[in-house]
Design a protein around this motif. Structure first.
Motif, mmCIF file in Angstrom:
data_model
loop_
_atom_site.group_PDB
_atom_site.id
_atom_site.type_symbol
_atom_site.label_atom_id
_atom_site.label_comp_id
_atom_site.label_asym_id
_atom_site.label_seq_id
_atom_site.Cartn_x
_atom_site.Cartn_y
_atom_site.Cartn_z
ATOM 1 N N THR A 242 1.037 -1.350 -0.059
ATOM 2 C CA THR A 242 0.048 0.073 -0.023
ATOM 3 C C THR A 242 0.914 1.186 0.092
ATOM 4 N N ILE A 288 -7.156 -4.588 0.192
ATOM 5 C CA ILE A 288 -7.389 -5.270 1.453
ATOM 6 C C ILE A 288 -9.254 -5.456 1.630
ATOM 7 N N THR A 289 -9.867 -4.744 1.030
ATOM 8 C CA THR A 289 -11.260 -4.918 1.352
ATOM 9 C C THR A 289 -11.893 -6.431 0.637
ATOM 10 N N VAL A 368 -16.932 1.895 2.132
ATOM 11 C CA VAL A 368 -15.728 1.852 2.590
ATOM 12 C C VAL A 368 -14.811 2.460 1.605
ATOM 13 N N GLY A 369 -13.735 3.024 2.266
ATOM 14 C CA GLY A 369 -12.568 3.330 1.565
ATOM 15 C C GLY A 369 -12.333 4.944 1.547
ATOM 16 N N PRO A 371 -14.174 8.822 2.685
ATOM 17 C CA PRO A 371 -15.323 9.628 3.559
ATOM 18 C C PRO A 371 -16.734 9.566 2.498
ATOM 19 N N ASP A 393 -21.291 2.878 7.585
ATOM 20 C CA ASP A 393 -19.933 3.571 6.840
ATOM 21 C C ASP A 393 -18.828 3.235 7.734
ATOM 22 N N TRP A 395 -14.969 2.697 8.728
ATOM 23 C CA TRP A 395 -13.592 3.199 8.866
ATOM 24 C C TRP A 395 -12.539 2.120 9.122
ATOM 25 N N GLN A 397 -8.429 0.325 7.620
ATOM 26 C CA GLN A 397 -7.410 0.598 6.631
ATOM 27 C C GLN A 397 -6.726 -0.795 6.132
ATOM 28 N N THR A 398 -5.819 -0.826 5.302
ATOM 29 C CA THR A 398 -5.137 -2.067 4.775
ATOM 30 C C THR A 398 -4.384 -2.501 6.221
ATOM 31 N N GLU A 399 -3.825 -1.608 6.816
ATOM 32 C CA GLU A 399 -3.002 -1.954 8.271
ATOM 33 C C GLU A 399 -3.875 -2.697 9.406
ATOM 34 N N ASP A 484 -5.049 9.676 9.659
ATOM 35 C CA ASP A 484 -6.268 10.581 9.267
ATOM 36 C C ASP A 484 -6.113 11.352 10.213
ATOM 37 N N ARG A 500 -6.871 12.203 5.120
ATOM 38 C CA ARG A 500 -5.302 11.871 5.516
ATOM 39 C C ARG A 500 -4.626 13.188 5.922
ATOM 40 N N ASN A 506 -6.476 9.907 -1.577
ATOM 41 C CA ASN A 506 -7.391 8.944 -1.774
ATOM 42 C C ASN A 506 -8.232 9.097 -3.088
ATOM 43 N N GLY A 509 -10.982 5.980 -3.744
ATOM 44 C CA GLY A 509 -10.858 5.038 -2.639
ATOM 45 C C GLY A 509 -9.686 4.047 -2.834
ATOM 46 N N ARG A 511 -5.601 4.020 -2.531
ATOM 47 C CA ARG A 511 -4.465 5.079 -1.921
ATOM 48 C C ARG A 511 -3.252 5.339 -2.694
HETATM 49 C C1 WTA Z 1 -9.842 6.231 3.845
HETATM 50 C C2 WTA Z 1 -9.399 0.729 2.697
HETATM 51 C C3 WTA Z 1 -13.396 8.077 5.750
HETATM 52 C C4 WTA Z 1 -8.918 6.612 5.258
HETATM 53 C C5 WTA Z 1 -10.165 -0.277 3.628
HETATM 54 C C6 WTA Z 1 -8.010 5.507 5.600
HETATM 55 C C7 WTA Z 1 -12.070 6.203 5.066
HETATM 56 C C8 WTA Z 1 -7.747 4.947 4.087
HETATM 57 C C9 WTA Z 1 -13.280 5.263 5.115
HETATM 58 C C10 WTA Z 1 -7.297 3.426 3.970
HETATM 59 C C11 WTA Z 1 -14.288 5.784 5.718
HETATM 60 C C12 WTA Z 1 -11.259 4.273 4.655
HETATM 61 N N1 WTA Z 1 -14.568 6.957 5.806
HETATM 62 N N2 WTA Z 1 -11.934 7.682 5.176
HETATM 63 N N3 WTA Z 1 -15.184 4.877 5.847
HETATM 64 N N4 WTA Z 1 -12.665 3.960 5.099
HETATM 65 N N5 WTA Z 1 -10.888 5.490 4.630
HETATM 66 O O1 WTA Z 1 -5.657 1.172 3.161
HETATM 67 O O2 WTA Z 1 -8.245 7.825 4.734
HETATM 68 O O3 WTA Z 1 -7.016 1.270 1.027
HETATM 69 O O4 WTA Z 1 -6.697 6.015 6.065
HETATM 70 O O5 WTA Z 1 -7.998 0.642 3.248
HETATM 71 O O6 WTA Z 1 -8.817 5.061 3.459
HETATM 72 O O7 WTA Z 1 -7.337 2.919 2.933
HETATM 73 P P1 WTA Z 1 -6.908 1.518 2.440
#
Ligand code: WTA
Length: 632
Positions: A242, A288-289, A368-369, A371, A393, A395, A397-399, A484, A500, A506, A509, A511
């Protein structure tokens, strides 16, 4: 809400007991764990360390053993609309054969296998087959370029690569095998001894005898018996790259036990998952999703899910709604970008409006992904969910491996645009730059205060970067820094994510690191310097905006348009089409302080088309703002 608060209180009262109970009841362990959390080498945490299990056994065998082999695991819909069904017994057969084929090619426990595949049952099978023999998979999204694939093959030290001849999306094909050939030819990945190819289209491919093998030929002659290899709970199940705030993508390393636990548990809680649900997560297995909510979570629960090869707008923008109606989907999980683009499309073509379809099977909607803006949330709730389905909704992350802050449907009162409250056991907080809690109503940095089982364990091959990126000394070295910004509501304590706080964009969705795109641009022979920032975009959330100086005179008119298009193609080749800048502006130089630091704050304002009202007296070259502000 009371049940939620009880669980939250349980986790506070007895943190390890709370997690131990979930892990013991959600997963089957071939050797039960006796230790829960080991913090002696913090922030390199260990969970359930002396326990042993196999992820593929938990996702497949245990359901077949329980007599549910004929249950539908996957309803696969191809780009052209062709539907096929895969039962748990079919999966066991396919995964075992492929696992045996991998073993025969010399792949074993701890080896890394890169999977560069289209959305397919075979992609899921390949991941599960790795898990079955204890090999660590690293899936690379099919939209990445040969160069990006090469970097990941080299960094992860892959010994095998699984790909497809071609991928099909939206009626178009993309030659995955030939991109994979290019990636291998770029060198540094001589350790890759086998390339296993899923024949999707039968299109023309180049072939290297002794290295390349057809998946169907290899599996045909293998036994359908392959005992799952027990691994320690901390064994790396996968590595997923990522973007971070430097040029080099990070190989996020996940565990087996803690990760699988949370992928399954969150699906139960967040989507109120029940045995007769039909779940559909529209993400790609390259993200990751797709790992947590296609390959692992739904299968660990023995659920039925839809897997889709194509895109939401082909053959028309009613595709998602049509599929929900035909497959009687009850739990639907997608990205705000998709929702926004389908809102637009339905305004142009009323036949693609969700109101034209029977969506009564839906029970819960998720996003997801990125805002989600309240307008899109309300449209989704009203038009797709008929005003009856809660929108979660989520929230994460990959991590983080799985959901972290999300409403619980039916329990948490919803507020459009807010991901509401952390799941039980997740100690989320908003702090200032020194790691101190800030009062509700005041924005700050989103952190997680205690380790949790599905957190990343390391950055592959770079423990120092793991520590400095996620547990920075400035915050005291103990808080997990999500990257974030967030604010909590004064009354409810609900979290709203503000995007971020680092140099990560983003876009739809996805990164993307600004430095990654800058490095790609400066690798072009004509580019002297480049600075990349994000600007808000109605559909994609954020758009990539690049400011570029050249090693030749400033281009104008047609010349500038042509060069911009050449640079876009270039970035597409270096990273992948998702990283192509939407805007490219050329200038004689970039706004810099006298010490030579590029003032990104100003570039962000320029990208948005804002009037510059800030103090620019520290700028080395204030006149450049006019030039960059004008050229589009
Ligand atoms: C953003 C995706 C707002 C956020 C699962 C995070 C979100 C990054 C949300 C991770 C949400 C993910 N509302 N922002 N519901 N979900 N983010 O690693 O900035 O591809 O740090 O994982 O997406 O993105 P990643």
């Amino acid at each position: 809400m009371h049940a939620y608060q009880d669980l939250v209180a349980q986790a506070v009262r007895d943190y390890e007991g709370f997690w131990a109970n979930l892990a013991a009841t959600t997963l089957d362990w071939s050797k039960p764990f006796t230790k829960v959390l080991d913090e002696t080498e913090a922030p390199f945490y260990k969970w359930f360390e002396d326990g042993e299990l196999n992820a593929s056994y938990n996702c497949i065998d245990r359901h077949v053993e329980a007599g549910n082999g004929s249950r539908r695991a996957i309803v696969f819909e191809a780009d052209d609309g062709k539907v096929s069904y895969v039962t748990y017994a079919d999966l066991l057969n396919g995964v075992s054969r492929f696992a045996n084929a991998l073993k025969r090619r010399g792949v074993g426990k701890g080896d890394r296998v890169v999977i560069y595949m289209s959305m397919s049952v075979q992609g899921v099978v390949a991941m599960q087959a790795c898990a079955r023999i204890g090999a660590t998979h690293s899936v690379v999204f099919g939209g990445f370029s040969s160069k990006a694939l090469n970097e990941r093959l080299v960094d992860v030290g892959a010994t095998a690569l699984v790909t497809a001849d071609e991928q099909v999306r939206g009626g178009k094909t993309l030659p995955l095998k030939s991109i994979a050939d290019e990636a291998l030819a770029l060198g540094g990945c001589e350790a890759v001894k086998s390339v296993i190819v899923y024949q999707r289209t039968g299109g023309e491919v180049a072939w290297k005898e002794g290295r390349d093998f057809w998946m169907h030929e290899l599996t045909q002659t293998e036994s359908d018996q392959c005992p799952p290899e027990p691994v320690g709970a901390e064994h790396p199940l996968f590595i997923l790259y990522t973007s971070g705030s430097t040029g080099k993508p990070k190989g996020v390393q996940h565990s087996t036990g803690g990760y699988l636990l949370w992928a399954a548990q969150t699906l139960k809680w967040t989507f109120d998952w029940k045995q007769n649900d039909v779940f559909w997560c529209t993400a790609d297995i390259g993200w990751i999703t797709g790992h947590s909510y296609i390959t692992y979570g739904p299968l660990a629960l023995g659920g039925t899910q839809v897997v889709f090869e194509g895109v939401p707008t082909f053959p028309n923008a009613g595709r998602f709604w049509d599929m929900i109606a035909r497959h009687r989907v009850s739990l639907f999980y997608t990205a705000p970008t998709a929702i926004r683009s389908l809102i637009k499309a339905s305004e142009v073509d009323s036949k693609s409006h969700p109101k034209q379809f029977d969506l009564t099977s839906l029970r819960i909607l998720g996003t997801v992904g990125e805002p989600i803006n309240p307008e899109a949330w309300v449209w989704y709730h009203e038009n797709v969910g008929g005003g009856r389905c809660p929108v979660v909704d989520t929230w994460w992350q990959t991590e983080t491996g799985g959901h972290m802050i999300t409403p619980l449907p039916g329990a948490t009162p919803l507020v459009p645009g807010s991901c509401t409250l952390p799941l039980p056991g997740i100690m989320a907080a908003v702090v200032d730059e020194t790691g101190q809690d800030v009062p509700n109503g005041q924005g700050g940095i989103l952190v997680i205060k205690r380790p949790w089982p599905s957190m990343l364990r390391n950055i592959w091959g770079d423990p120092d970067r793991y520590r400095s990126s996620y547990f920075p000394e400035e915050l005291g070295g103990k808080l997990y820094l999500a990257g974030d910004g967030a604010v909590r509501d004064n009354g409810t304590g609900y979290f709203t994510i503000m995007g971020r706080i680092d140099d990560v964009l983003n876009v739809s969705g996805h990164r993307l690191g600004t430095m990654e795109i800058e490095s790609a641009l400066v690798a072009h022979p004509l580019v002297a310097e480049a600075a990349v920032v994000g600007r808000p975009d109605d559909t994609t959330g954020e758009a990539v905006c690049a400011f570029v100086t050249l090693k030749r005179e400033l281009p104008v008119g047609e010349d500038a348009t042509q060069l911009a298009s050449e640079l876009r193609t270039w970035v597409g080749k270096q990273i992948g089409p998702i990283a192509k800048p939407k805007d490219i502006r050329f200038g004689d130089n970039l706004p810099k302080t006298r010490s030579g630091k590029i003032m990104r704050r100003l570039l962000r304002s320029l990208a948005k088309g804002e009037e510059i009202t800030q103090d620019v007296s520290t700028l080395e070259n204030p006149t450049i703002l006019e030039q960059l502000g004008e050229s589009r």
